[in-house]
Design a protein around this motif. Sequence first.
Motif, PDB file in Angstrom:
ATOM      1  N   ALA A 112      -1.132  20.531  -2.472  1.00  0.00           N
ATOM      2  CA  ALA A 112      -0.869  19.580  -3.814  1.00  0.00           C
ATOM      3  C   ALA A 112      -0.198  18.516  -3.832  1.00  0.00           C
ATOM      4  O   ALA A 112       0.064  17.879  -5.151  1.00  0.00           O
ATOM      5  N   ALA A 113       0.669  18.618  -3.160  1.00  0.00           N
ATOM      6  CA  ALA A 113       1.324  17.218  -3.092  1.00  0.00           C
ATOM      7  C   ALA A 113       1.809  15.694  -1.752  1.00  0.00           C
ATOM      8  O   ALA A 113       1.523  16.853  -0.709  1.00  0.00           O
ATOM      9  N   VAL A 114       2.644  15.002  -1.173  1.00  0.00           N
ATOM     10  CA  VAL A 114       2.672  13.926  -0.284  1.00  0.00           C
ATOM     11  C   VAL A 114       3.836  14.371  -0.624  1.00  0.00           C
ATOM     12  O   VAL A 114       4.582  13.503  -1.614  1.00  0.00           O
ATOM     13  N   ASP A 115       4.905  13.713   0.553  1.00  0.00           N
ATOM     14  CA  ASP A 115       5.467  12.782   0.658  1.00  0.00           C
ATOM     15  C   ASP A 115       4.817  11.261   1.035  1.00  0.00           C
ATOM     16  O   ASP A 115       4.380  11.523   2.351  1.00  0.00           O
ATOM     17  N   LEU A 116       5.560  10.402   0.502  1.00  0.00           N
ATOM     18  CA  LEU A 116       4.709   8.907   0.608  1.00  0.00           C
ATOM     19  C   LEU A 116       5.142   8.097   0.692  1.00  0.00           C
ATOM     20  O   LEU A 116       7.152   8.156  -0.498  1.00  0.00           O
ATOM     21  N   THR A 117       5.538   6.591   1.142  1.00  0.00           N
ATOM     22  CA  THR A 117       6.340   5.352   0.825  1.00  0.00           C
ATOM     23  C   THR A 117       5.653   4.501   0.680  1.00  0.00           C
ATOM     24  O   THR A 117       4.198   4.745   0.344  1.00  0.00           O
ATOM     25  N   LEU A 118       6.237   3.269   0.006  1.00  0.00           N
ATOM     26  CA  LEU A 118       5.368   1.700  -0.012  1.00  0.00           C
ATOM     27  C   LEU A 118       5.508   1.436   1.115  1.00  0.00           C
ATOM     28  O   LEU A 118       6.308   1.274   1.685  1.00  0.00           O
ATOM     29  N   ILE A 119       4.294   0.879   1.664  1.00  0.00           N
ATOM     30  CA  ILE A 119       4.344  -0.516   3.239  1.00  0.00           C
ATOM     31  C   ILE A 119       3.396  -1.604   2.878  1.00  0.00           C
ATOM     32  O   ILE A 119       3.052  -1.948   2.200  1.00  0.00           O
ATOM     33  N   GLY A 120       3.988  -2.616   3.408  1.00  0.00           N
ATOM     34  CA  GLY A 120       3.714  -4.283   3.688  1.00  0.00           C
ATOM     35  C   GLY A 120       3.518  -4.242   4.748  1.00  0.00           C
ATOM     36  O   GLY A 120       2.788  -4.141   5.541  1.00  0.00           O
ATOM     37  N   ALA A 121       3.540  -5.890   4.467  1.00  0.00           N
ATOM     38  CA  ALA A 121       2.775  -6.481   6.213  1.00  0.00           C
ATOM     39  C   ALA A 121       3.928  -6.158   7.157  1.00  0.00           C
ATOM     40  O   ALA A 121       3.252  -6.304   8.152  1.00  0.00           O
ATOM     41  N   HIS A 122       5.192  -6.219   6.985  1.00  0.00           N
ATOM     42  CA  HIS A 122       5.852  -5.589   8.217  1.00  0.00           C
ATOM     43  C   HIS A 122       6.535  -4.441   8.099  1.00  0.00           C
ATOM     44  O   HIS A 122       7.374  -4.470   8.519  1.00  0.00           O
ATOM     45  N   GLY A 123       5.634  -3.360   7.372  1.00  0.00           N
ATOM     46  CA  GLY A 123       6.537  -2.190   7.400  1.00  0.00           C
ATOM     47  C   GLY A 123       7.550  -1.305   6.041  1.00  0.00           C
ATOM     48  O   GLY A 123       6.717  -2.129   4.830  1.00  0.00           O
ATOM     49  N   PRO A 124       7.368  -0.641   6.502  1.00  0.00           N
ATOM     50  CA  PRO A 124       8.363   0.047   4.770  1.00  0.00           C
ATOM     51  C   PRO A 124       9.155  -0.550   4.285  1.00  0.00           C
ATOM     52  O   PRO A 124      10.175  -1.566   4.618  1.00  0.00           O
TER      53      PRO A 124
ATOM     54  N   ARG B 142       1.328  -1.217   0.151  1.00  0.00           N
ATOM     55  CA  ARG B 142      -0.146   0.279  -0.015  1.00  0.00           C
ATOM     56  C   ARG B 142       0.858   1.430  -0.061  1.00  0.00           C
ATOM     57  O   ARG B 142       1.728   1.632   0.435  1.00  0.00           O
ATOM     58  N   LEU B 143       0.150   2.633  -0.559  1.00  0.00           N
ATOM     59  CA  LEU B 143       0.706   3.873  -0.489  1.00  0.00           C
ATOM     60  C   LEU B 143       1.147   3.673   1.504  1.00  0.00           C
ATOM     61  O   LEU B 143       0.005   3.890   1.833  1.00  0.00           O
ATOM     62  N   GLN B 144       2.244   4.793   1.454  1.00  0.00           N
ATOM     63  CA  GLN B 144       1.519   5.620   2.783  1.00  0.00           C
ATOM     64  C   GLN B 144       1.729   6.611   3.380  1.00  0.00           C
ATOM     65  O   GLN B 144       3.438   7.004   2.970  1.00  0.00           O
ATOM     66  N   VAL B 145       1.387   7.815   2.878  1.00  0.00           N
ATOM     67  CA  VAL B 145       1.711   9.396   2.646  1.00  0.00           C
ATOM     68  C   VAL B 145       1.854   9.461   4.573  1.00  0.00           C
ATOM     69  O   VAL B 145       1.353   9.598   5.925  1.00  0.00           O
ATOM     70  N   VAL B 146       3.360  10.350   4.275  1.00  0.00           N
ATOM     71  CA  VAL B 146       4.550  10.833   5.379  1.00  0.00           C
ATOM     72  C   VAL B 146       3.770  11.779   5.748  1.00  0.00           C
ATOM     73  O   VAL B 146       3.783  12.900   7.118  1.00  0.00           O
TER      74      VAL B 146
ATOM     75  N   GLU C 284      17.096  -4.214  -5.282  1.00  0.00           N
ATOM     76  CA  GLU C 284      15.262  -3.521  -4.137  1.00  0.00           C
ATOM     77  C   GLU C 284      14.446  -2.298  -4.172  1.00  0.00           C
ATOM     78  O   GLU C 284      13.627  -1.886  -4.243  1.00  0.00           O
ATOM     79  N   ALA C 285      15.388  -1.896  -4.035  1.00  0.00           N
ATOM     80  CA  ALA C 285      15.003   0.118  -4.045  1.00  0.00           C
ATOM     81  C   ALA C 285      14.875   0.312  -4.823  1.00  0.00           C
ATOM     82  O   ALA C 285      13.614   1.128  -5.276  1.00  0.00           O
ATOM     83  N   ARG C 286      15.187  -0.176  -6.366  1.00  0.00           N
ATOM     84  CA  ARG C 286      14.984   0.414  -7.692  1.00  0.00           C
ATOM     85  C   ARG C 286      13.588  -0.195  -7.752  1.00  0.00           C
ATOM     86  O   ARG C 286      12.378   0.882  -8.747  1.00  0.00           O
ATOM     87  N   THR C 287      13.510  -1.813  -7.604  1.00  0.00           N
ATOM     88  CA  THR C 287      11.669  -2.399  -8.161  1.00  0.00           C
ATOM     89  C   THR C 287      11.543  -1.545  -7.676  1.00  0.00           C
ATOM     90  O   THR C 287      10.195  -1.495  -8.475  1.00  0.00           O
ATOM     91  N   ASN C 288      11.456  -0.774  -6.574  1.00  0.00           N
ATOM     92  CA  ASN C 288      10.275  -0.955  -5.503  1.00  0.00           C
ATOM     93  C   ASN C 288      10.092   0.961  -5.980  1.00  0.00           C
ATOM     94  O   ASN C 288       8.752   1.518  -6.137  1.00  0.00           O
ATOM     95  N   ARG C 289      11.142   1.486  -6.523  1.00  0.00           N
ATOM     96  CA  ARG C 289      10.550   2.739  -6.921  1.00  0.00           C
ATOM     97  C   ARG C 289      10.206   2.632  -7.349  1.00  0.00           C
ATOM     98  O   ARG C 289       8.930   4.112  -8.698  1.00  0.00           O
TER      99      ARG C 289
ATOM    100  N   PRO D 176      15.366   6.895   3.304  1.00  0.00           N
ATOM    101  CA  PRO D 176      14.860   7.654   4.281  1.00  0.00           C
ATOM    102  C   PRO D 176      14.331   9.000   3.642  1.00  0.00           C
ATOM    103  O   PRO D 176      14.546   9.490   3.093  1.00  0.00           O
ATOM    104  N   ILE D 177      12.991   8.934   4.179  1.00  0.00           N
ATOM    105  CA  ILE D 177      11.852   9.897   3.586  1.00  0.00           C
ATOM    106  C   ILE D 177      12.539  10.941   4.373  1.00  0.00           C
ATOM    107  O   ILE D 177      13.051  11.093   5.361  1.00  0.00           O
ATOM    108  N   ASP D 178      13.500  12.058   3.393  1.00  0.00           N
ATOM    109  CA  ASP D 178      13.376  13.626   4.025  1.00  0.00           C
ATOM    110  C   ASP D 178      14.975  13.504   3.617  1.00  0.00           C
ATOM    111  O   ASP D 178      16.004  14.183   4.188  1.00  0.00           O
TER     112      ASP D 178
END
Length: 203
Positions: free
Chosen positions: A114-126, A58-62, A154-159, A132-134
Motif C-alpha cells: 500500500a506504500a511507496v518510498d519515492l523521490t523526484l528525478i530530472g534529466a540529471h538525476g534526483p 518524474r517520480l522515481q520509486v525506490v 529548493e528542497a521545500r519547493t520540490n517537496r 536522502p530517502i531513509d
Amino acid sequence: MTVLLSDDRITAIPAIENGERLVDLSTRGLSAVGQQFAREGVADRLALADTFLPAGIRLQVVEGLRPAESQREIYDGYCAELARLHPGIAEADVRVLASRFVSPIEVAPHVAGAAVDLTLIGAHGPLDLGTPIDATPEQSNGACFFAAENIGREARTNRALLADVLTAAGMVNYPTEWWHWSYGDRYWAFVADRPSAVYGPTR
C-alpha cells in the motif's frame, strides 16, 4: 501534533482486504530502482501523479512492497538503536519513537503493498528534497519530516511539488518521512476518514 503509526487511532482501524492484485510498477510506465511492486490502486495513482509533473521531472520509486521479514528486521534494528541512544527508556516509548521512521509490523503499509518510498528525478538525476530517502530523524536532525524548516528553499519547493501531485492523485504522506506515500492502508484510512483500510498484509 503528528499522529504516528503506533498510535491507537491507527492500530484500531481494521484492514478489510479487497483482494486487489500486486503489479510491477514498470507496467504503469513508472521509473523505479530495480523491480518494485505495489497494489494496482497504488500503481494507478502513481501513474496519474506522474502525468501531473512538469516536463522533464518524474517520480522515481525506490521501494514499494516489502517482505514482512524485512520490515521486522528494520523495525527491530531501529528499536535497538534507539534503546542504545536512550539508556533506560521504556519499551513503550521506544515503540513510539521507532514509529516515526519505521512502522510496527502489524500495521506496516509496505507489507500490504500500500506504500511507496519515492523521490523526484530530472534529466540529471534526483532533485533536492532536503535529505536522502531513509534518513532517520536522528541522522537528519528532523529534516526528514515533511514540514521540516531546516531545509533549503529548493528542497521545500520540490517537496511541495511532490505533495501537490500525489495528493491530487489520492495518496497520503506519512509526515515524518517526506518520501513515504500510501493509499489503502490504515494511515490513509485515518487521514481520509474512512472506516477501514482496504489492503492487508500480502503473502
